[in-house]
Every structure is written in structure tokens, then in C-alpha cells.
Scaffold this active site. Structure first.
Site, PDB file in Angstrom:
ATOM      1  N   THR A   1       2.023   3.239   3.439  1.00 38.39           N
ATOM      2  CA  THR A   1       3.270   2.807   4.073  1.00 38.39           C
ATOM      3  C   THR A   1       4.475   3.225   3.243  1.00 38.39           C
ATOM      4  OG1 THR A   1       2.110   0.890   5.014  1.00 38.39           O
ATOM      5  CG2 THR A   1       4.510   0.841   5.029  1.00 38.39           C
TER       6      THR A   1
ATOM      7  N   CYS B   1      -4.457  -6.699  -5.673  1.00 36.37           N
ATOM      8  CA  CYS B   1      -4.326  -8.133  -5.956  1.00 36.37           C
ATOM      9  C   CYS B   1      -5.653  -8.848  -5.745  1.00 36.37           C
ATOM     10  CB  CYS B   1      -3.258  -8.750  -5.056  1.00 36.37           C
ATOM     11  SG  CYS B   1      -1.632  -8.004  -5.229  1.00 36.37           S
TER      12      CYS B   1
ATOM     13  N   ASN C   1       0.834  -1.198   0.000  1.00 38.80           N
ATOM     14  CA  ASN C   1       0.000   0.000   0.000  1.00 38.80           C
ATOM     15  C   ASN C   1       0.871   1.251   0.000  1.00 38.80           C
ATOM     16  OD1 ASN C   1       0.040   1.250   2.988  1.00 38.80           O
ATOM     17  ND2 ASN C   1       0.183  -0.981   3.114  1.00 38.80           N
TER      18      ASN C   1
ATOM     19  N   CYS D   1       7.968  12.734  -5.764  1.00 35.78           N
ATOM     20  CA  CYS D   1       8.180  13.495  -6.999  1.00 35.78           C
ATOM     21  C   CYS D   1       7.650  12.751  -8.218  1.00 35.78           C
ATOM     22  CB  CYS D   1       9.666  13.780  -7.208  1.00 35.78           C
ATOM     23  SG  CYS D   1      10.405  14.893  -5.995  1.00 35.78           S
TER      24      CYS D   1
ATOM     25  N   CYS E   1      11.615  15.838  -0.371  1.00 39.38           N
ATOM     26  CA  CYS E   1      13.030  15.981  -0.702  1.00 39.38           C
ATOM     27  C   CYS E   1      13.440  17.421  -0.976  1.00 39.38           C
ATOM     28  CB  CYS E   1      13.420  15.084  -1.867  1.00 39.38           C
ATOM     29  SG  CYS E   1      12.572  15.419  -3.417  1.00 39.38           S
TER      30      CYS E   1
ATOM     31  N   CYS F   1       8.008  19.603  -3.938  1.00 39.88           N
ATOM     32  CA  CYS F   1       7.960  18.353  -3.177  1.00 39.88           C
ATOM     33  C   CYS F   1       8.110  18.623  -1.684  1.00 39.88           C
ATOM     34  CB  CYS F   1       9.061  17.404  -3.634  1.00 39.88           C
ATOM     35  SG  CYS F   1       9.060  15.835  -2.703  1.00 39.88           S
TER      36      CYS F   1
END
Length: 337
Positions: A130, A182, A127, A170, A243, A240
Site C-alpha cells: 500500500t 507486529c 504494509n 529511492c 520519481c 527509479c
């Protein structure tokens, strides 16, 4: 280090004896011991990585055996947690590797502790919630992040290095995705093997000091319809939050009342309590369900086909639905606040 064990790997010129020693000195966190995670761990252990910390929140079921290579029918009968079952197999493959198995969930409350003394984080999850959490933690702590994902016959992977490349945010919007899992469109085993093998390959390049050979792209493929694309890394997105702006949004979200739909499981996980006494909950639920407790979890089967799986760390799997509202209703009915 047993040189004979790794002799063929050391004959490969880019690795050689010096690279093998670097692998032996490396530590890797693998998040998820499902389809991707089992292949990742298999390759890492056989390659001689010094330490692997493996965390997974789930247990082994029959439907896992089609693509999760470290498990067997005996693990299903015992309802072993995946982290435990995988580690038992991995120790038999290579006793030199230090294995640490954790049965639990990765949250913004524990992710930085899980990454302590870790050189690379490998994504074996199912997912994006996470994944974005791992991405943010990696870029905060300046630890490389190996991303991988599969569904149907499709897969994608990228290797992100804080300070040198852009990050997952990004390239993938947090709200992106077509809703396929699935459980709705299925998945075939070979694409799992390919994507996780690519993940390990990039990680080995990095750990052995061969950064000049890193792919530096987001690779996507559909192995059934013969499509492959490489989206080359560009400069980071100026907007972003991870980062560039260093806000790390996933690390500031509340971890309480987290509801996550598990891929391929017709299951919703609710993590509301910090811990739950399995013996106590066995007593409470035995009157309304068929409750069975193991040292690792409690399974409560209800006549309507629904099932609750309770873990000591407070996680509850509501099985039999992917509707988070329905899952919350069932949780509140039997577990409460």
C-alpha cells in the site's frame, strides 16, 4: 475558525495566525485508522486541519486497544469499522473539522479519486504494498507523501515532496524487509506515538509554509535500545521507476485477487469481488458457521478456529492464518470465485 481554540498553537511563532488559517484551509488524506492513523488523526483534528478524509478496511478488535488510541471496549463489542469508530471520536474533539470516513481498501483503481482535492497524504498503513501504491500516486499527482512505519520498538518516517525530493522507492527496495510484523515480534505503544507525531510535525511545517524547516531525511529509531539515525535525502536514484522514469509501477498492477497479510492480526485479506451482499452471505454461511451481521460487516466463526469477515465492498478477511495459500484455500472453499 475559533481563534480561542487554537490560541496556544498560534502563539508559536512559526505558525501564528496566518499559519493557522493555512491549516484550516488544508485537506489531508489519512490511509489507515490503526496505530499510526489514530495518532495522526488525533493531532490533525486538534490542530484544526480543515478536512480529513480517512479510509480503513478493518474493524476494531480487543488487541487494538493497547496502541490504537481512539478506540475503546465499546467499539470492540460493536465490531465497528475503524474508520467509523475513529470518526465518531474525532468529531467530539473538534466539530469544526470536516471528517469523511470511508470503510474500504485503497487500490490502484480508487487511489487517485481518494486523493482528489487533497494537499497531503499521510501513511497510517501496515504494509509496503500500500505504501508503494501511495508513493506512486502521490508522485504522479504531485501531492506530498508522509511515510511512517513501526514494528517492535522500532520506527521510521520521511516526508517526500514530488519535484523537490526523492521518493520512497529511492530509499526502500520493493523486495526489502525482514518479514517481521507486529504479529511476530510485537509492538509497543510509545514508538507509535513518536513516529506518527513526527509525521504530523513535518506535515504541519509544509502546510504552514515552513518548508525551510523540513527535516529532509529518513529518520529511523529504536526507542528501547536507544538508537536513532537520520539518512539524509540525496538526489533521486537515476533508475527509479517513480520519481525519475515516471512509470508508477504500483498504479499499473492488477488490483484483483489481491492478497495482503495484515500486521499483528494473523489475518490475510483477499479482495476479489467488487461488492458482496451481506444478507445473502449470512444466509449462505449460517449453516456451516456462527454468522453475525452488522450494518458494516459479516463475521462467520467456524469450529476449527478460523473466521471470515466479509465487507460490502468485496473484501474478505481470513482470520487464523498468515499463510496466503491456506487463506486462498479457505476462501475458495466457502466463498468461491
Amino acid at each position: 475558525m475559533d481563534a480561542m481554540r487554537y490560541s496556544r498553537q498560534m502563539l508559536f511563532a512559526p505558525i501564528n495566525e496566518q499559519g493557522q488559517q493555512k491549516l484550516t484551509d488544508s485537506s489531508v488524506l489519512v490511509v489507515g485508522a490503526g496505530a499510526l492513523g489514530t495518532v495522526i488523526c488525533n493531532h490533525l483534528v486538534r490542530a484544526g486541519i480543515g478536512k480529513i478524509r480517512l479510509i480503513d478496511r478493518d474493524y476494531v478488535e480487543l488487541s487494538n486497544l493497547q496502541r490504537q488510541m481512539l478506540f475503546d471496549e465499546d467499539d470492540v463489542r460493536k465490531a465497528l469499522p475503524k474508520a467509523i469508530a475513529a470518526t465518531q471520536k474525532l468529531k467530539k474533539m473538534n466539530s469544526e473539522v470536516e471528517m469523511e470516513a470511508i470503510v474500504g481498501n485503497v487500490t490502484n483503481e480508487n487511489v487517485e479519486e481518494l486523493m482528489k482535492d487533497i494537499d497531503i497524504v499521510m501513511d497510517g498503513t501496515d504494509n509496503f504494498a500500500t505504501r508503494f501504491l501511495l508513493n506512486d500516486a502521490c508522485f504522479k499527482l504531485k501531492v506530498p507523501f508522509s511515510y511512517g512505519g513501526v514494528v517492535s520498538s522500532r520506527g521510521m518516517t520521511a516526508f517526500f515532496i514530488p519535484g523537490k525530493t526523492l521518493c520512497l522507492r529511492c530509499m526502500v527496495q520493493e523486495s526489502a524487509g525482514n518479514g517481521q510484523t507486529c504479529d511476530t515480534v510485537g509492538v509497543i505503544g510509545p514508538v507509535v506515538d513518536i513516529i506518527s507525531s513526527l509525521q504530523v510535525t513535518e506535515a504541519m511545517k509544509y502546510m504552514t509554509g515552513n518548508e525551510e524547516h523540513l527535516r529532509n531525511s529518513l529518520k529511523t529509531m529504536d526507542i528501547w535500545f536507544n538508537q536513532t539515525y537520520d539518512i539524509k535525502f540525496t538526489d533521486p536514484n537515476p533508475a527509479c521507476p517513480t520519481c525519475v522514469k515516471k512509470d508508477f509501477p504500483a498504479l499499473t498492477k492488477s488490483a484483483k485477487n489481491m492478497e495482503t497479510t495484515l500486521c499483528g492480526r494473523n489475518t490475510v485479506q483477499i479482495h476479489q469481488n467488487k461488492e458482496m451482499d451481506l444478507e445473502l452471505w449470512e444466509q449462505r454461511l449460517s449453516g456451516v458457521s456462527e454468522a453475525k451481521r452488522t450494518p458494516f460487516l459479516l463475521k462467520a466463526d467456524f469450529r476449527n478456529g478460523l473466521k471470515l469477515v466479509i465487507f460490502p465492498d468485496g473484501r474478505v478477511l481470513v482470520q487464523g492464518t498468515e499463510d496466503s495459500v491456506k487463506a486462498r484455500t479457505i476462501y475458495d472453499r466457502y466463498i468461491g470465485s
